[in-house]
Design a protein around this motif. Structure first.
Motif: not given
Length: 747
Positions: A554-557, A559-565, A570-571
């Motif tokens: 769940q944390q990875l999901n 984090m992935s959504e936040a990483f896209k934006s 920052m990435q």
């Protein structure tokens, strides 16, 4: 059990330790405790799927009913165990007084504790104890040292509930007020001899014949008589076989932990620390003399342990641990109000499970039942042959023609293959009743329930989780106690450790911490140790972040959504942290490679660096040019200032020289002074209000007056600065412009 090879010693605070009469009194007290173990054994059999006893199976066989078991209790319990595994947390240490010293010691012990949590199998032991906690209301975990030097030095193992007997007069959740705790276990003679070599002859003579101390109570540790069917051997148990057979070379050992309360003096500091007063410690005397601590008399318990083989005491002495708690941690489920006996969620599910099994068996029997109506002699076979044939699908029944030709002869086979609606409703009600009794809904177990929408199903799951709040809270407290006992063992073993390295990972670097460093206080004149592990006050706290793989997913999901934006810069920072949440091989090497690649510049970054360098060079040149201009202006201003100063000096010198020339003229010819004044006044000269006296020195020379009264001749001016006016004959000059004084005199 813990291995003891030292001879029996007299515990401090008592005389002679525990005696046989007191040990026997504890055993009699255990025999008179409320019975609950046999019922708990039966309930655990229901969880395992053994739900039919021999009497029911025999009656079903006589009626031709098939044995039917629909295990509904087991899946419900497994769903609760899944909740524990999904929300599992890690132990984390925090210092009571935050600071550099406390934080460093907490970090070192936190690493050791997390390592012990994995190596000692503490998570598996707590999960196994949680299973019996939910089912029958009690589970036990032992936290002790490992006697095998090739294994991890600490162990956390689950202990069966029928091996532990405790003081039922205790009311504290952690059993801190219990007088005793007894563990009974059958052990091979040779293994017992290795544990207690000083009693080898006695143990070999016992050979398991101390049956007067073996059967503490008939409550539990015996066969429940439940089975899946009659073909399974369920009429015996290992406990009964060990108790009955005295030739197996086994002996029943009793491990008795008991408390003795003593009156001691403790030192209490202003920050809340409390230590027992030690007369041999000079630091305690100095603290008392300075008033830094306050002496207080208190009654506190001390823990002792004793081993028995029947009426023979094998060992008796103080606890081998630094703490004064039982090394066995109870995992409480629910407890009866009056008796205090434990019980779990299976108690209310047994009757409904029996109803489901009986209804299912009855329905199946009814669907396959065949009823016949015939007159005597209607079939040309015996009654047993007829009953066997009529129940077959390919039945072949031969009728007696002579009998059937008689008036009133009858033969009819009635088959009812339709399910009765009332029976089906009863079955469904029993199935739903198990959910009502346990508080565990179908949606919670991952099955389709009564919810008609996703929100309704989520609400039902949350409601089922709320019904387990008391069990989960008790489990959390017990698991924290397991961590505290492990921490006490770690602190005891780290008292001489000076340096510790906490390994890092792809995100953090290795960290080195100095522990137990000797130091000296020149003011108090005492020796002490910095980062002292023994004296740092710590507490065990469960981390709020679960450590399960599902939560990491769940944390990875997220984090992935936040990483896209995120923006590109920052990435680069967030990518190593996102990779750390992934369960992939060689994760650290991948993170290192990503960081190395992030340090390399892209073409756009290179062009940007070039532009930035050019801009910096231009800016630097402009700054240097501006500095040169300022320097030139400063030098010019200095030159102008010196020129002004020189002109001022020149003007002053000229003024002084002119004044001296005028004075010389007046001194030689005083008569010209009034004339000069009249000329200057005519030119518009106004005498100033004040003036500065140049203080020129003057010679006291008398005025030379010619004897005949004639005016002296004006001397020629030979100064190169003021050359004389050339005499050009008739001149238009008049007054002060004339070369001689006599030119202005009246004829």
């Amino acid at each position: 059990m813990t291995t003891y090879t030292t001879p029996s010693e007299q515990p401090a605070g008592q005389k002679g330790g525990i005696e046989l009469d007191e040990f026997t009194r504890y055993l009699h007290e255990i025999m008179n405790q409320p019975a609950w173990r046999s019922r708990a054994d039966r309930e655990m059999d229901y969880v395992d799927g053994n739900q039919l006893d021999a009497e029911v199976l025999q009656r079903q066989r006589a009626l031709g009913m098939p044995p039917a078991i629909e295990p509904l209790i087991g899946p419900a319990i497994e769903a609760v165990l899944g909740l524990e595994a999904k929300t599992r947390t890690d132990w984390r240490l925090s210092a009571d007084h935050p600071g550099k010293e406390g934080d460093e010691v907490a970090a070192a012990l936190n690493y050791k504790l997390n390592q012990a949590e994995r190596q000692s199998k503490a998570d598996a032991a707590c999960t196994a104890a949680f299973r019996t906690q939910v089912c029958v209301g009690i589970g036990w975990v032992e936290v002790a040292r490992e006697s095998d030097p090739f294994k991890y030095p600490y162990r956390a193992t689950v202990v069966h509930r029928n091996e532990i007997y405790w003081d039922h007069l205790s009311v504290a959740q952690d059993m801190s007020d219990a007088r005793y705790l007894l563990r009974r276990r059958w052990t091979d003679i040779e293994q017992a001899v290795l544990k207690f070599p000083q009693h080898a002859d006695l143990l070999r003579l016992c050979m398991g014949r101390w049956t007067d101390r073996s059967d503490l109570t008939m409550d539990g540790s015996s066969s429940t008589g439940l089975a899946m069917n009659l073909l399974d051997e369920r009429g015996w148990s290992i406990e009964e076989q060990q108790w009955r057979d005295s030739e197996t070379g086994r002996v029943c050992l009793y491990e008795l932990w008991y408390r003795r309360w003593v009156n001691v003096t403790v030192l209490k500091s202003k920050d809340g620390r409390v230590v027992e007063y030690d007369k041999a410690n000079p630091a305690h005397d100095m603290l008392l003399a300075t008033g830094a601590v306050k002496p207080v008399r208190a009654v506190m318990p001390r823990m002792f342990v004793s081993f028995w083989a029947g009426p023979h005491k094998l060992h008796d002495g103080p606890t081998p641990y630094t703490h004064h708690d039982f090394p066995y941690v109870p995992f409480w489920g629910h407890r009866e109000d009056r008796t205090g006996i434990p019980f779990g969620r299976v108690r209310g599910m047994v009757y409904l499970q029996d109803n489901v099994n009986a209804t299912t068996s009855k329905i199946r029997w009814g669907l396959g039942a065949t009823r016949t109506e015939r007159t005597k002699g209607a079939v040309a076979m015996s009654d047993a042959q007829f009953r066997q044939q009529v129940s077959r699908v390919d039945a072949d029944i031969v009728l007696d023609a002579d009998h059937m030709a008689r008036q009133g002869a009858r033969f009819e086979v009635i088959r009812d293959f339709q399910l009765n609606e009332q029976q089906y409703k009863m079955l469904q009600d029993s199935r739903i009743g198990i959910e009502r009794a346990s508080g565990i809904s179908s949606g919670f177990m991952g099955q389709k329930g009564t919810a008609t929408s996703g929100l309704q199903e989520q609400t039902q799951i949350e409601q089922a989780t709320q019904t387990l709040a008391a069990l989960m809270d008790n489990f959390k407290q017990a698991r924290t106690k397991v961590g505290e006992l492990l921490l006490s063992l770690i602190i005891e073993d780290m008292q001489d450790e000076e340096t510790m390295v906490i390994p890092g990972n792809a995100i953090r670097e290795d960290r080195q911490i100095a522990l137990n460093q000797p130091a000296f206080d020149p003011v108090a004149q005492i020796h002490y140790r910095t980062n002292d592990v023994q004296r740092t006050r710590l507490k065990v706290a469960l981390d709020d972040v679960p450590a399960s793989s599902s939560f990491r997913a769940q944390q990875l999901n997220a984090m992935s959504e936040a990483f896209k934006s995120m923006p590109q810069n920052m990435q680069v920072v967030a990518l190593p942290h996102m990779l750390a949440l992934m369960d992939i091989p060689e994760k650290e090497e991948i993170v290192k490679a990503v960081r190395a690649a992030a340090q390399q510049s892209t073409p756009e970054q290179i062009q940007q660096q070039i532009d930035q360098a050019v801009q910096e060079a231009l800016t630097k040149a402009q700054v240097e040019l501006k500095a040169r201009e300022v320097a030139i202006k400063e030098r010019k201003a200095d030159s102008e200032t010196r020129e002004i100063d020189a002109r001022s000096v020149q003007i002053g010198v000229q003024a002084a020289y002119s004044a001296m020339q005028a004075g010389a003229q007046i001194a030689q010819m005083p008569q010209i002074a009034p004339v000069a004044d009249a000329v200057m006044q005519g030119a518009g000269y106004i005498k100033p209000a004040r003036g500065d006296d140049p203080n020129f020195p003057t010679a006291q020379v008398p005025v030379a007056v010619p004897p005949d009264g004639a005016m002296p001749q004006v001397q020629q001016n030979t100064s190169p600065v003021f050359p004389p006016v050339p005499d050009d004959g008739t001149s238009p000059m008049a007054g002060i412009e004339t070369p001689t004084v006599t030119d202005n005199m009246p004829a």
